[in-house]
Design a protein around this motif. Structure first.
Motif: not given
Ligand code: FAD
Length: 565
Positions: A68-94
């Motif tokens: 929390a509060g420390a979101l980085t560019e790398d986090d966004i890239k990891v998130f984008e790659a994860a979304c790209r390679d999986t089936q939708r709909p996605i439910l993301a939670y925190c």
């Protein structure tokens, strides 16, 4: 648990529990993503427990923890790659859903207008207005939707459509219906447009092949510009397509609809013998009349019908040719002297099990020899011999030689070469789209419909009729700076012509879900129907030429976004 829907393929929630996973599955969620490190707060269920519960219900689980509060560019890239390679709909939670919504916003701002991103998250209860400068910064990256050009250069258009087949012309008309002044360029190399679903009826002597073709010029919507050329490549980060002569055309939105490649060359000796020696195929306008010629002439011997590995367009077409031929031989009293064989690379008669019993009755009626897991690899026309690779239950492959009098070949099928080798392709070579919105998973201003796209529906014109309005609606939203609102349910249809005058009308969506257009008392999908035949023979050509190609969306209106709460 309160699930918030930000887009058709992405939902957000605060911390979920193991007990919630069943309810999440019931909402149709295909992937759960955890955006929280373990042990962040007391009583927080470990992500491994949620993962195990998801696994038990066939839902993918992705751990993409964000501090929390420390979101980085790398986090966004990891998130984008994860979304790209999986089936939708996605439910993301925190903890509250805010981190997940923020990740989505930063990823989407790459291609969507910042106001659209903020309005989508606000609509789901997450006000991210304070992030506006950061989102604007992200939006400047390559692949973002370029702004409209009021008096731009001649080679720049609001929408460029690759392919003027069923999908390309269908979506051109659906876009114009929504915005008549849209600047649309269709790139199509062919002078002739084919109504391919009619080829089956040409191959059984019901249609003259001339009714299945029209000059491209006569079916091109008047308000679009037609570029008589072929696309050779894509530069999605520059928003341009490259033509075969090297010229570049720029777009704000791109639709990729070049159909698929019939790979005749993949079967050794096939090209040399097609159209002679008893070897034919309804998959070609030129050859379909030869099928009917062979059927009429055959009095005895072996008639082989082949089917390659999936996916193919109109997965029922190889069987349709076989049933209609067998029906002719039965009516003429020749069937008892003809051995009909279905040599199918797949392991089942038809991919959706519900329709198999009705089809098996015809397999029995025509005494068809069903040879599953057999893939045609070579043919010697003059010797009237073919070779199949048979995969046994132990996974071992052996080669089988078969003699024939007549052979109807359904060719192997792949994505076109210029798609397979492009940055738009997925691993299998198809244009990589989200199955619900039909939007490209990496380049947000690119959509794909029809046979070339990766969506796991039945590749049919019937599917295109439903896809075109959905993609058109979403493209208009995108160009106007709004998030995509329409969803495609995977509808496709396969009218299986089991005998002259009767059809088993298979209509289904993603996962084989039965999606009948008419109530069961009008057309019982699991039984042969005369009305379905009447529609195929008398109504479908008109629906294709005058409704699909003209943007009349009768029984094909895009589904409104389903709210999930
Ligand atoms: P197409 O209609 O094939 O159009 C693709 C277009 O892209 C073509 O005009 C081509 O010239 C163009 N193109 C190719 N390369 C390029 C390039 N490099 N640059 C620009 N343009 C390019 N569907 C049904 O719904 N019901 C049926 O009963 C049925 N039966 C069928 C039976 C047979 C024998 C066959 C062959 C098909 C059948 N189909 C049926 C399937 C249906 O015809 C296709 O699914 C549908 O045409 C797909 O539309 P599309 O726009 O993706 O491709």
């Amino acid at each position: 648990m309160n699930i918030k829907k930000i887009s058709p393929g992405f939902f957000v929630a605060g911390q979920i529990s193991v007990a919630d996973v069943g309810a999440i599955a019931a909402q149709g969620v295909k992937t759960i993503m955890c955006n929280r490190p373990d042990h962040e707060s007391q009583g927080q269920p470990p992500s491994s427990e949620i993962a195990a519960a998801a696994d038990g219900l066939g839902i993918a689980f992705l751990d993409v923890p964000i501090v929390a509060g420390a979101l980085t560019e790398d986090d966004i890239k990891v998130f984008e790659a994860a979304c790209r390679d999986t089936q939708r709909p996605i439910l993301a939670y925190c903890r509250t859903g805010t981190r997940s919504a923020t990740l989505w916003a930063l990823a989407e701002a790459r291609t969507l207008d910042v106001d659209a991103v903020l309005s989508a998250t606000r609509g789901a209860g997450y006000d991210l207005t304070a992030m506006r400068p950061k989102l604007i910064d992200v939006g400047a990256r390559p692949g973002a939707v370029p702004p409209p050009v009021s008096a731009g250069p001649a080679d720049q258009h609001d929408v460029v459509i690759v392919g003027g087949g069923a999908g390309g012309l269908g979506i051109a008309s659906s876009l114009l219906k929504r915005k008549p002044n849209l600047d649309i360029l269709v790139v199509e190399p062919g002078d002739t447009h084919y109504y391919q679903p009619g080829f089956t009826l040409v191959g059984s002597g019901i249609f003259d092949r001339k009714v299945t073709r029209r000059p491209t010029e006569s079916v091109m919507p008047k308000a679009v510009k037609w570029l008589h050329a072929a696309v050779a490549g894509f530069e999605p980060e520059q928003n341009v397509v490259v033509l075969e002569d090297g010229e570049k055309i720029a777009y704000r939105a791109l639709v990729v609809a070049p159909g698929l490649k019939l790979d005749w060359e993949a079967v050794e000796g096939l090209v040399e013998t097609l159209g002679q020696n008893g070897v034919t195929s309804n998959y070609s306008y030129k050859l379909a009349p030869y099928t009917w010629e062979l059927v009429q002439g055959l009095k005895s011997g072996r008639a082989v019908f082949t089917q390659p590995p999936m996916p193919i367009k109109c997965a029922g077409a190889p069987q349709k040719a076989m049933y209609l031929s067998s029906d002719h031989w039965l009516r003429n009293g020749n069937l008892s002297d003809i051995d009909v064989e279905f040599r199918n690379a797949g392991g089942v008669l038809f991919g959706v099990a519900d329709y198999v019993p009705a089809l098996m009755k015809y397999v029995d009626k025509y005494k068809i020899d069903l040879c599953l897991n057999e893939n045609l690899v070579a043919v010697d026309g003059p010797a009237k011999k073919a070779w199949f690779d048979r995969t046994g239950s132990d996974g071992e492959t052996s080669r089988v030689e078969v003699e024939f009098e007549m052979m109807h070949v359904c060719p192997p099928q792949t994505a076109p070469d210029f798609i397979r080798t492009s940055p738009l392709a997925n691993e299998a070579g198809w244009v990589d789209v989200a199955p619900d919105t039909l939007q490209h998973v990496r380049f947000g201003n690119i959509y794909s419909i029809g046979d070339a796209c990766s969506a796991p529906n039945a590749k049919t014109a019937a599917a295109v009729r439903k896809q075109a309005p959905v993609a058109a609606e979403n493209i208009i939203c995108m160009l106007d700076g709004r998030t995509p609102v329409a969803e495609y349910d995977g509808y496709g249809s396969c009218p299986l012509t089991v005998e002259r005058g009767k059809i088993v009308l298979a209509e289904f969506g993603y996962g084989g879900k039965h999606l009948p257009t008419f109530p069961q008392w009008v057309i019982n999908s699991f039984e042969p129907s005369r009305l379905a035949w009447y529609m195929k023979e008398q109504m479908m050509p008109g629906i294709y030429w005058h409704m699909l190609l003209k943007g009349h969306e009768w029984l094909a209106e895009p589904q409104p976004k389903q709210e999930t709460n």
